[in-house]
Design a protein around this motif. Structure first.
Motif: not given
Length: 422
Positions: A154-160, A283-285, A287-294, A332-336
């Motif tokens: 959930r944190r990953v989702k909202y930071l993305a 890219g951010a979207v 990242f939010a959908r990938l349920k993996r550790s960042p 970069t959308g996934m990177l941040l």
């Protein structure tokens, strides 16, 4: 380098901390909306007045040094944010996230609208620096609260989502600034007053977070409070400083790269930049959908950015340049959010404000220095495209280094790394 040393035991303390926010319902939606809106205010400060800089230049033409001073009105908030974010983080941990956020949001409106009444260029620049001070507090508080309220995926989702909203708002604010600026160069400054509507909502809708719902600390949390994780956070902040240069290269340099290819139509340039910006959101979207550790994803994400830079370096025409920019911006959308989530996983509640402030300094410091680095690279290799290629090579080397470091750690200790358990 992050990944070369497993995070300490307290790196995942907050992963089990109960959320301070309801997981569904209108109240939860309002809280998320307020945190995203607050996170967009520094973006508002960064791009809103860009379209009216020429008009400001004309208005202050008689002021000595105006040609150099007027652009400072745009860039000085980012510099102030980068310099002051660590101090904002310390204050966040000491006086509370919510209280500082509300005060800073009110001051943002006060300082942001000051150029409506100021006639001195020096005074306007000073007010813009104060906007950066408020932005440092707002951005640090909003990001820290996301870390407080949520954990795990959930944190990953909202930071993305925070990254996605910031990227999308940049385009909206640029258009809004241009439209408002047609009525005069001072008119866009009225938009800063919007934060006055946010402050009372934040006061009523955002709960005060607590370290644990039961008010007790685990031994790991107590140890985290005694010892700030300088070593682990220092590595991710260094990586973030470089990542910020990767992140801002396309938004800052795309128009110049197109111009070098003979594209002078501002409509085409604007469309190309908008397409790249949309790719960042995509890219951010993703990242939010990938349920993996960042953290384990960072090598692959930097590799995607490097491939995009490589295509841009080789591009001999505008369509291929745009393709390269899109590939890079997906990365970069996934990177941040990957960098920010990794940093959050290393922070206990008591350190989260200070740690977030340090991360913000690294990110906005990289943003500030990005055009300077590319300018130096252009002088060294003879072209801006060549400088982008060199940055792409550096990103590829970072990706390879991170991948090798993770392989080495995994070979020494085959157990999952702490952040993979979060």
């Amino acid at each position: 380098m992050p990944g070369s040393v497993p995070p300490p035991p307290h790196a995942t303390v907050d992963a089990t901390t109960p959320s301070a926010v309801a997981v569904s319902g209108p109240a939860h939606l309002l809280r998320v909306t307020l945190l995203m809106a607050g996170s967009c205010l520094p973006i508002l400060g960064a791009v809103l007045i860009a379209p009216v800089l020429p008009k400001m230049q004309d208005h202050f033409a008689s002021v000595p040094g105006a040609k150099a001073l007027v652009p400072l009105a745009l860039t000085v908030p980012a510099l102030a944010l980068a310099l002051l974010a660590p101090f904002a983080g310390v204050i966040v941990d000491r006086v509370g996230r919510k209280r500082l956020l509300i005060v800073a949001t009110v001051l943002y409106a006060l300082f942001g609208t000051a150029p409506l009444w100021l006639d001195s260029l020096g005074g306007i620049i000073a007010s813009r620096a104060l906007v950066g001070v408020a932005e440092a507090a707002i951005m640090t508080c909003c990001t820290t609260l996301i870390g407080d309220y949520y954990s795990g995926h959930r944190r990953v989702k909202y930071l993305a989502l925070q990254t996605m909203c910031a990227s999308a708002s940049a385009t909206v604010f640029f258009v809004l600034g241009g439209a408002a600026g047609s009525a005069g160069w001072r008119v866009p400054f009225w938009v800063y007053a919007v934060s006055l509507a946010l402050a009372p909502l934040m006061a009523t809708a955002l709960p005060n977070p607590a370290a644990r719902a039961d008010g007790e600390e685990t031994p790991a949390e107590t140890e985290a409070r005694r010892s700030f994780p300088w070593r682990q956070l220092g590595g991710i902040c260094a990586l973030t400083f470089f990542g910020a240069m990767v992140f801002y290269t396309v938004p800052v340099e795309m128009s110049y790269l197109l111009d070098d290819l003979g594209v002078e139509n501002t409509g085409v340039i604007g469309l190309a930049t908008a397409i790249a910006s949309a790719a960042t959101v995509g890219g951010a979207v993703t990242f939010a959908r990938l349920k993996r550790s960042p953290a384990p994803m960072l090598p692959a994400v930097f590799a995607v950015c490097a491939v995009g830079f490589g295509v841009m370096f080789l591009a001999g025409n505008a369509p291929l340049l745009v393709i390269g920019a899109v590939v890079n911006c997906v990365g970069t959308g996934m990177l941040l959010p990957a960098l920010l989530t990794t940093a959050m996983s290393r922070l206990a509640f008591e350190d989260r404000g200070r740690g977030t402030g340090l991360w913000m300094t690294a990110f906005f410091g990289g943003e500030f220095i990005c055009p300077l680095v590319l300018l130096a690279g252009e002088s060294a290799v003879g072209s801006l495209a060549g400088a982008v290629g060199v940055l792409g090579l550096a990103a590829a080397l970072v990706a390879a280094g991170l991948w090798a470091a993770r392989r080495r750690v995994g070979a020494v200790d085959p157990r999952p790394l702490p952040e993979q358990l979060a």
